[in-house]
Design an enzyme around this catalytic site. Structure first.
Site, PDB file in Angstrom:
ATOM      1  N   ASP A  58      20.305  -5.314   6.442  1.00  0.00           N
ATOM      2  CA  ASP A  58      19.852  -4.816   7.749  1.00  0.00           C
ATOM      3  C   ASP A  58      20.405  -5.684   8.880  1.00  0.00           C
ATOM      4  OD1 ASP A  58      18.299  -7.015   7.088  1.00  0.00           O
ATOM      5  OD2 ASP A  58      16.423  -5.925   6.948  1.00  0.00           O
ATOM      6  N   ASN A  84       3.617  -7.153   5.516  1.00  0.00           N
ATOM      7  CA  ASN A  84       3.084  -5.789   5.496  1.00  0.00           C
ATOM      8  C   ASN A  84       3.738  -4.938   4.403  1.00  0.00           C
ATOM      9  OD1 ASN A  84       5.621  -5.308   6.505  1.00  0.00           O
ATOM     10  ND2 ASN A  84       4.957  -4.403   8.444  1.00  0.00           N
ATOM     11  N   HIS A  88       6.974  -4.553   3.880  1.00  0.00           N
ATOM     12  CA  HIS A  88       8.277  -3.938   4.178  1.00  0.00           C
ATOM     13  C   HIS A  88       9.379  -4.552   3.315  1.00  0.00           C
ATOM     14  CE1 HIS A  88       9.130  -6.922   7.743  1.00  0.00           C
ATOM     15  NE2 HIS A  88       9.768  -7.339   6.683  1.00  0.00           N
ATOM     16  N   GLU A 130       9.521  -0.181   7.240  1.00  0.00           N
ATOM     17  CA  GLU A 130       8.139  -0.524   7.563  1.00  0.00           C
ATOM     18  C   GLU A 130       7.183   0.463   6.891  1.00  0.00           C
ATOM     19  OE1 GLU A 130       7.674  -3.294   8.881  1.00  0.00           O
ATOM     20  OE2 GLU A 130       8.489  -3.565  10.889  1.00  0.00           O
TER      21      GLU A 130
HETATM   22  C1  F6R Z   1      15.634  -9.580   5.731  1.00  0.00           C
HETATM   23  C2  F6R Z   1      14.707  -8.483   5.630  1.00  0.00           C
HETATM   24  C3  F6R Z   1      13.235  -8.618   5.584  1.00  0.00           C
HETATM   25  C4  F6R Z   1      12.727  -9.965   5.069  1.00  0.00           C
HETATM   26  C5  F6R Z   1      11.217 -10.027   5.208  1.00  0.00           C
HETATM   27  C6  F6R Z   1      10.673 -11.380   4.798  1.00  0.00           C
HETATM   28  O1  F6R Z   1      16.988  -9.137   5.729  1.00  0.00           O
HETATM   29  O2  F6R Z   1      15.176  -7.423   5.620  1.00  0.00           O
HETATM   30  O3  F6R Z   1      12.703  -7.589   4.788  1.00  0.00           O
HETATM   31  O4  F6R Z   1      13.094 -10.135   3.736  1.00  0.00           O
HETATM   32  O5  F6R Z   1      10.856  -9.756   6.524  1.00  0.00           O
HETATM   33  O6  F6R Z   1      11.087 -12.327   5.722  1.00  0.00           O
HETATM   34  P1  F6R Z   1      10.795 -13.873   5.485  1.00  0.00           P
HETATM   35  O7  F6R Z   1      11.575 -14.269   4.283  1.00  0.00           O
HETATM   36  O8  F6R Z   1      11.297 -14.536   6.739  1.00  0.00           O
HETATM   37  O9  F6R Z   1       9.332 -14.008   5.282  1.00  0.00           O
END
Ligand code: F6R
Length: 237
Positions: free
Chosen positions: A63, A129, A131, A136
């Site tokens: 992403d 959450n 995701h 989301e």
């Molecule tokens: C990252 C992504 C997100 C993260 C998620 C966890 O490319 O797409 O899904 O993996 O938000 O983020 P952290 O590791 O910072 O808790």
């Protein structure tokens, strides 16, 4: 689904890099899907420490934020340059980045994914959450790469690099169906802040309020947990 319960965060990280390096040693020109975020930082540091030979590997980013100027210090492109490409002296041309400036960026990305033969191993973190990528809650299992709106919770969790004012509201993200098309999925969750999410993930299936539950139908889904992320596991068997 296979769960690896590690005895420390370092062991969890090493379990992930071992899976990746074994695959790349067997097939150097593998296609790897890369995630970003805090969880992944030690994974890339470990690949760098182990001097992983990724010279023939091709990568797809999961992403990217919309609306950031090229080379913004908090873009995921810059993140992967800082954490993986530059330390291992890899070429930017080895990575496909979600084309955030194209009006049909999602379709374009899907096309180049198909042309590359798909992703062999997709690395994933998980949001509090539930995701995955920036899919989301409310995302469908059929979703493909598209522009998504970030929830306030996600904006809050990721705002430290931007400040809340500057924090993007949209991202271009592989969809759930896109992620499920990878040949195997490796998710890493570390830290207490993910413990409730992991408990929920393990007790629910195909639940749009926690998009990660869609991954449980994948035949090759490995979930790697450190002791804190695993601390609330209570399977209702
Ligand atoms: C990252 C992504 C997100 C993260 C998620 C966890 O490319 O797409 O899904 O993996 O938000 O983020 P952290 O590791 O910072 O808790």
């Amino acid at each position: 689904m296979r769960i690896i319960l590690s005895e420390s965060t370092a062991e969890a990280v090493s379990a992930v890099t071992t899976i990746l390096m074994d695959k790349i040693q067997a097939e150097p020109s593998s296609v790897i899907g890369l995630a970003t975020g805090r969880t992944m930082e030690p994974v890339y540091a470990d690949l760098v420490k182990k001097e992983a030979n990724l010279k023939k590997t091709f990568f797809f980013m999961l992403d990217e934020y919309m609306g950031l100027p090229e080379n913004h210090p908090s873009s995921f492109k810059q993140y992967i340059k800082d954490h993986l490409l530059n330390p291992l002296m890899l070429d930017e041309s080895q990575v496909a980045f979600p084309p955030v400036t194209l009006s049909n960026g999602g379709e374009h990305y899907e096309r180049i994914l198909t042309e590359a033969g798909g992703v062999d191993i997709q690395l994933l973190g998980i949001g509090q959450n539930g995701h995955i990528g920036f899919n989301e809650p409310g995302s469908t299992k059929e979703s493909r790469t598209r522009v998504v709106r970030l929830t306030e919770e996600t904006r809050q969790a990721n705002q430290s690099h931007f400040g809340m004012e500057e924090m993007p509201r949209e991202a271009l993200s592989m969809g759930i169906s896109t992620i499920l098309s990878a040949k195997s999925l490796v998710m890493l969750a570390t830290g207490k802040s993910k413990a409730e999410t992991i408990k929920y993930l393990l007790n629910h299936h195909d639940d749009p309020t926690c998009p990660a539950t869609f991954l449980k139908s994948h035949p090759h889904f490995v979930l790697v947990l450190d002791p804190d992320a695993a601390s609330k596991i209570n399977l209702k068997i």
